[in-house]
Design a protein around this motif. Structure first.
Motif, PDB file in Angstrom:
ATOM      1  N   VAL A  50     -38.407 -64.930 -18.957  1.00 57.77           N
ATOM      2  CA  VAL A  50     -39.478 -64.874 -17.968  1.00 57.77           C
ATOM      3  C   VAL A  50     -40.308 -63.626 -18.249  1.00 57.77           C
ATOM      4  CG1 VAL A  50     -40.049 -64.686 -15.522  1.00 57.77           C
ATOM      5  CG2 VAL A  50     -38.073 -66.052 -16.241  1.00 57.77           C
ATOM      6  N   ILE A  51     -41.596 -63.831 -18.441  1.00 61.25           N
ATOM      7  CA  ILE A  51     -42.533 -62.731 -18.664  1.00 61.25           C
ATOM      8  C   ILE A  51     -43.427 -62.650 -17.440  1.00 61.25           C
ATOM      9  CG2 ILE A  51     -44.441 -61.916 -20.096  1.00 61.25           C
ATOM     10  CD1 ILE A  51     -43.065 -63.361 -22.442  1.00 61.25           C
ATOM     11  N   GLY A  52     -43.488 -61.485 -16.824  1.00 63.85           N
ATOM     12  CA  GLY A  52     -44.235 -61.304 -15.587  1.00 63.85           C
ATOM     13  C   GLY A  52     -45.742 -61.350 -15.777  1.00 63.85           C
ATOM     14  N   LYS A  53     -46.433 -60.976 -14.722  1.00 64.74           N
ATOM     15  CA  LYS A  53     -47.898 -60.988 -14.758  1.00 64.74           C
ATOM     16  C   LYS A  53     -48.431 -59.700 -15.387  1.00 64.74           C
ATOM     17  CE  LYS A  53     -48.183 -59.428  -9.991  1.00 64.74           C
ATOM     18  NZ  LYS A  53     -48.513 -59.765  -8.632  1.00 64.74           N
ATOM     19  N   ASN A  54     -49.639 -59.804 -15.952  1.00 64.83           N
ATOM     20  CA  ASN A  54     -50.338 -58.660 -16.552  1.00 64.83           C
ATOM     21  C   ASN A  54     -49.525 -57.972 -17.649  1.00 64.83           C
ATOM     22  OD1 ASN A  54     -52.556 -58.948 -14.707  1.00 64.83           O
ATOM     23  ND2 ASN A  54     -51.209 -58.071 -13.155  1.00 64.83           N
ATOM     24  N   THR A  55     -48.745 -58.740 -18.371  1.00 64.09           N
ATOM     25  CA  THR A  55     -47.918 -58.208 -19.446  1.00 64.09           C
ATOM     26  C   THR A  55     -48.548 -58.562 -20.783  1.00 64.09           C
ATOM     27  OG1 THR A  55     -45.885 -58.086 -18.186  1.00 64.09           O
ATOM     28  CG2 THR A  55     -45.638 -58.465 -20.533  1.00 64.09           C
ATOM     29  N   ASN A  56     -48.386 -57.656 -21.754  1.00 65.48           N
ATOM     30  CA  ASN A  56     -49.062 -57.737 -23.034  1.00 65.48           C
ATOM     31  C   ASN A  56     -48.016 -57.680 -24.145  1.00 65.48           C
ATOM     32  OD1 ASN A  56     -50.559 -57.037 -25.337  1.00 65.48           O
ATOM     33  ND2 ASN A  56     -51.321 -55.145 -24.455  1.00 65.48           N
ATOM     34  N   VAL A  57     -47.871 -58.780 -24.884  1.00 68.27           N
ATOM     35  CA  VAL A  57     -46.948 -58.830 -26.015  1.00 68.27           C
ATOM     36  C   VAL A  57     -47.805 -58.815 -27.274  1.00 68.27           C
ATOM     37  CG1 VAL A  57     -45.109 -60.117 -27.158  1.00 68.27           C
ATOM     38  CG2 VAL A  57     -45.257 -60.113 -24.651  1.00 68.27           C
ATOM     39  N   GLN A  58     -47.797 -57.681 -27.977  1.00 69.39           N
ATOM     40  CA  GLN A  58     -48.724 -57.497 -29.087  1.00 69.39           C
ATOM     41  C   GLN A  58     -48.213 -58.133 -30.379  1.00 69.39           C
ATOM     42  OE1 GLN A  58     -49.897 -53.358 -29.232  1.00 69.39           O
ATOM     43  NE2 GLN A  58     -50.718 -53.446 -27.160  1.00 69.39           N
ATOM     44  N   ASP A  59     -49.084 -58.101 -31.373  1.00 67.51           N
ATOM     45  CA  ASP A  59     -48.888 -58.775 -32.648  1.00 67.51           C
ATOM     46  C   ASP A  59     -47.502 -58.527 -33.249  1.00 67.51           C
ATOM     47  OD1 ASP A  59     -52.170 -59.064 -33.632  1.00 67.51           O
ATOM     48  OD2 ASP A  59     -51.594 -57.637 -32.089  1.00 67.51           O
ATOM     49  N   ASN A  60     -46.877 -59.610 -33.707  1.00 66.81           N
ATOM     50  CA  ASN A  60     -45.623 -59.597 -34.466  1.00 66.81           C
ATOM     51  C   ASN A  60     -44.409 -59.121 -33.688  1.00 66.81           C
ATOM     52  OD1 ASN A  60     -46.931 -60.581 -36.822  1.00 66.81           O
ATOM     53  ND2 ASN A  60     -47.743 -58.523 -37.136  1.00 66.81           N
ATOM     54  N   SER A  61     -44.486 -59.103 -32.367  1.00 65.30           N
ATOM     55  CA  SER A  61     -43.313 -58.761 -31.566  1.00 65.30           C
ATOM     56  C   SER A  61     -42.453 -60.005 -31.362  1.00 65.30           C
ATOM     57  CB  SER A  61     -43.731 -58.191 -30.205  1.00 65.30           C
ATOM     58  OG  SER A  61     -44.275 -56.911 -30.375  1.00 65.30           O
TER      59      SER A  61
END
Length: 166
Positions: A50-61
């Motif tokens: 579960v990924i919450g709101k306003n979350t940023n998963v950047q390139d290649n993670s």
């Protein structure tokens, strides 16, 4: 790419952005206004992610967990983060290249500098860093916090007992 796995399809909030070059598979929920950038992999094959709101998963993670995971609201996973954490609290920053082992719990408002290694016994972390004179890999016994750093402290220092890197 968004793919089903064993009959379970990821749920992506309509306001979230998922790059067509990201790979999101299985039991995954992505909250409102979150973003998943090219090369990111979120793999919900072993447990729900579960990924919450306003979350940023950047390139290649990569986000994966053997027993499920919750990534909080307002979190940034920098470029090439390997995240096997059980919980990443709200408003955390995992800097570029961090490695977080399976089962770790990262406390709300924590920040881990680039190339940090967070072992599976971390239960509270405010800041971890790698100095130029130390090896890259660090375990929980070498991560410590200290008081009062304007660059790494929680915005409301009354909510935490420690607030800076060493």
């Amino acid at each position: 790419m968004i793919r089903s796995f064993k009959g379970v399809t990821p749920k992506v909030h309509p306001t979230a952005f998922v790059s067509e070059a990201a790979y999101v598979v299985g039991d995954v929920e992505i909250g409102e206004n979150s973003s998943i950038w090219p090369g990111a992999v979120i793999r919900g094959d072993m447990g729900k992610i579960v990924i919450g709101k306003n979350t940023n998963v950047q390139d290649n993670s990569v986000i994966h967990a053997d027993r499920g995971a919750r990534i909080g609201d307002g979190v940034t996973l920098g470029h090439s983060v390997m995240c096997h954490a059980r919980v990443v609290g709200d408003n955390c920053l995992l800097g570029n290249g961090c490695v977080v082992n399976d089962g770790a719990t990262i406390g709300e408002g924590s920040k881990a500098k680039h190339l940090s290694y967070l072992g599976d016994t971390v239960t509270f972390l405010l800041c971890a860093e790698r100095s130029p004179n130390t090896p890259r890999r660090r375990d929980a016994s070498t991560i410590r916090s200290a008081r009062s750093s304007p660059s790494f402290g929680h915005p409301d220092s009354s909510k935490t007992q420690s607030s800076s890197c060493y």
